[in-house]
Design an enzyme around this catalytic site. Structure first.
Site, PDB file in Angstrom:
ATOM      1  CD  GLU A   1      10.486  12.471  11.856  1.00 26.52           C
ATOM      2  OE1 GLU A   1      11.321  12.048  11.045  1.00 26.52           O
ATOM      3  OE2 GLU A   1       9.528  11.786  12.282  1.00 26.52           O
TER       4      GLU A   1
ATOM      5  CB  VAL B   1       1.667   5.049  12.079  1.00 26.29           C
ATOM      6  CG1 VAL B   1       1.079   3.860  11.316  1.00 26.29           C
ATOM      7  CG2 VAL B   1       0.804   6.285  11.861  1.00 26.29           C
TER       8      VAL B   1
ATOM      9  CB  CYS C   1      12.844   8.949   8.243  1.00 31.14           C
ATOM     10  SG  CYS C   1      13.750   7.876   7.123  1.00 31.14           S
TER      11      CYS C   1
ATOM     12  CD  GLU D   1      13.184   4.124   7.741  1.00 30.57           C
ATOM     13  OE1 GLU D   1      13.165   5.095   8.539  1.00 30.57           O
ATOM     14  OE2 GLU D   1      13.016   4.234   6.527  1.00 30.57           O
TER      15      GLU D   1
ATOM     16  CE  LYS E   1      -1.769   2.580   3.218  1.00 30.97           C
ATOM     17  NZ  LYS E   1      -1.799   3.936   2.590  1.00 30.97           N
TER      18      LYS E   1
END
Length: 501
Positions: free
Chosen positions: A411, A262, A314, A280, A206
């Site tokens: 972040e 998440v 990231c 990750e 997805k």
């Protein structure tokens, strides 16, 4: 008495003592990349069992170009029924034609995909920039070549798994559910699909709802490559579609790249099951700059570390720790360099910083800019012009910040750099490690011993020395703490898709 004439000194932009002032010397002409040869369909269905099929509830959602707010296309919204159909197709392929193939034949399919990615690199690069907002130079020179490189690399391992893990008997896991983010859509797809196929697995993937275009173009490529039906299935949708994949009982492995929040939800969902998983997640990378480093080189590295892909990375180097006695000089050079960055149309080859991926992310970054000021930080933004339409943010620098500031700890995922100073290496290490994250970091110094001492003390999955954001298919990537579980890339990326007995 003769007149003395004063000789006018010519400005030299290459002089180390000259301030960068490109605007008054050169004017960039527009250099747009043409999208005339890119065919984008008005609507994309789900790719299940080697065919494009309509979603069970006939629902679609639109995808918007973040640089113009114009609709790009529409994607099907997959429901539980659609995900179940995709998993069944993947299971059928795993038990059937795909598992019957000898490993070298699997490798040939993966190699063919890599070659076709190279052949269609231009259209994939343009699509990535239109759909995601990143500058065409980055899509063209980084994302697409790297994606092909990962398929080439894992194609070579397909018939050598017993050599990769001596003394073990590697066996494929089965059906792998894969969920990828919006910041590097095609590259993250390659990180997931290439090793899974090389190990003999089948996949249900997805893509992110805001950047599904290149994934569906990849589905077309897979079909053209003649890959057996059901080996690769791609379903589009939002968070609920991803949840259906995670919770499906007939999936053997979950691979997720995305936010830490998440990731925690997924980890809780998988607790008590026998599914393997790799996560990750987010990061807050620290760049440690020592006084003995080549400063001009380091400044370029810092710019690349945080402003590459609008800071949508990231492992972005979003925290600069600079030794105290050179801090003022480095900050001056950074501000100077920021003024040369061009913010604008992602398809213009002059553009350094493209559009923020979505309105949601645009609002999030702006909220952190306001928060930084409220916390007492000094903010500096370049004075460049930005387009009126679309989601654009000027490159930003926060100084006068402390460890407790939220802009230092959290972040932001945007073109925002915080700057702190340190006196000793131990202080730099302590500050660098003092966050919940541990994905990546960088060290700048001309002393090899200092690189090893500081680098080995950083609780980061990746540490770059005198460079940043360098990726290679042979090298594993992943983090510690809240930055994830497991590794992708290299032999580590293979082992995540195998039962090793």
């Amino acid at each position: 008495m003769s007149e003395t004439k004063t000789k006018e000194t010519t400005y030299k932009p290459t002089s180390p003592n000259s301030k960068l002032d490109f605007a008054s010397l050169w004017e960039y002409s527009a250099a747009p990349e043409s999208s005339a040869n890119l065919e984008i369909k008005k609507k994309y269905d789900l790719f299940i069992g080697g065919k494009f099929v309509k979603p069970s509830k006939d629902r679609y959602f639109k995808s918007v170009n973040p640089s113009s707010n114009e609709e790009v296309t529409q994607f099907a919204e997959a429901t539980q029924k659609d995900v179940d159909k995709a998993v069944k197709a993947a299971r059928k392929a795993f038990k059937g034609e795909w598992s019957d193939l000898n490993p070298s034949s699997r490798g040939k399919y993966i190699y063919r995909i890599a070659r076709m990615l190279q052949e269609r690199a231009r259209e994939f690069a343009i699509a990535e920039s239109i759909d995601g907002g990143k500058p065409i130079r980055e899509s063209r020179d980084v994302d697409i070549p790297l994606a092909a490189a990962y398929f080439f690399y894992y194609a070579g391992w397909a018939d050598k798994l017993e050599y990769a893990f001596p003394g073990k008997k590697p066996e494929a896991l089965g059906v792998c559910g894969q969920i990828i983010p919006w910041n590097f859509p095609l590259l993250m797809l390659s990180w997931k699909i290439a090793p899974a196929l090389a190990c003999g697995n089948t996949v249900v993937l997805k893509p992110a709802e805001t950047t599904s275009l290149t994934a569906m173009m990849f589905a077309e490529l897979v079909k053209d490559a003649g890959l057996p039906d059901g080996v690769v299935n791609i379903v589009t949708g939002a968070g609920q579609t991803g949840a259906e994949i995670v919770n499906h009982k007939d999936i053997d492995k979950i691979a997720f790249t995305g936010s830490t929040n998440v990731g925690k939800i997924i980890q809780k969902s998988l607790a008590g099951t026998d599914k393997k998983y790799t996560l990750e997640l987010g990061g807050k990378g620290a760049l440690i700059l020592f006084e003995d480093a080549p400063i001009d080189q380091a400044v370029e590295g810092i710019i690349n570390a945080i402003y590459f892909n609008q800071g949508h990375v990231c492992c972005a180097g979003s925290r600069l720790l600079v030794q105290e006695n050179i801090a003022d000089k480095v900050i001056m050079k950074l501000k100077d360099r920021l003024e040369t960055l061009i913010v604008g149309d992602p398809l213009d080859k002059n553009t350094d910083i493209g559009a923020i991926n979505s309105k949601e992310q645009f609002d999030r970054v702006n909220s952190y800019l306001e928060l930084g000021v409220e916390e007492g930080a000094e903010v500096y933004q370049s004075k460049c012009s930005v387009p009126e339409n679309g989601y654009f943010i000027r490159p930003t620098l926060f100084t006068n910040v402390s460890q407790s500031n939220r802009v230092v700890q959290e972040e932001i995922f945007g073109p925002v750099l915080t700057v702190q100073s340190f006196r000793t290496a131990d202080e730099a290490i302590e500050k660098a490690n003092n966050t919940p994250f541990g994905l990546a970091g960088g060290v700048w110094t001309d002393k090899g011993s200092k690189i090893f001492k500081v680098g080995s003390a950083l609780r980061s999955g990746v540490v770059w020395a005198n460079t940043y954001n360098k990726f290679d298919p042979t090298s594993p990537f992943g983090g510690y703490k809240e930055s994830g579980v497991g590794r992708e890339g290299g032999l580590h990326g293979l082992s995540a898709y195998l039962n090793l007995k």
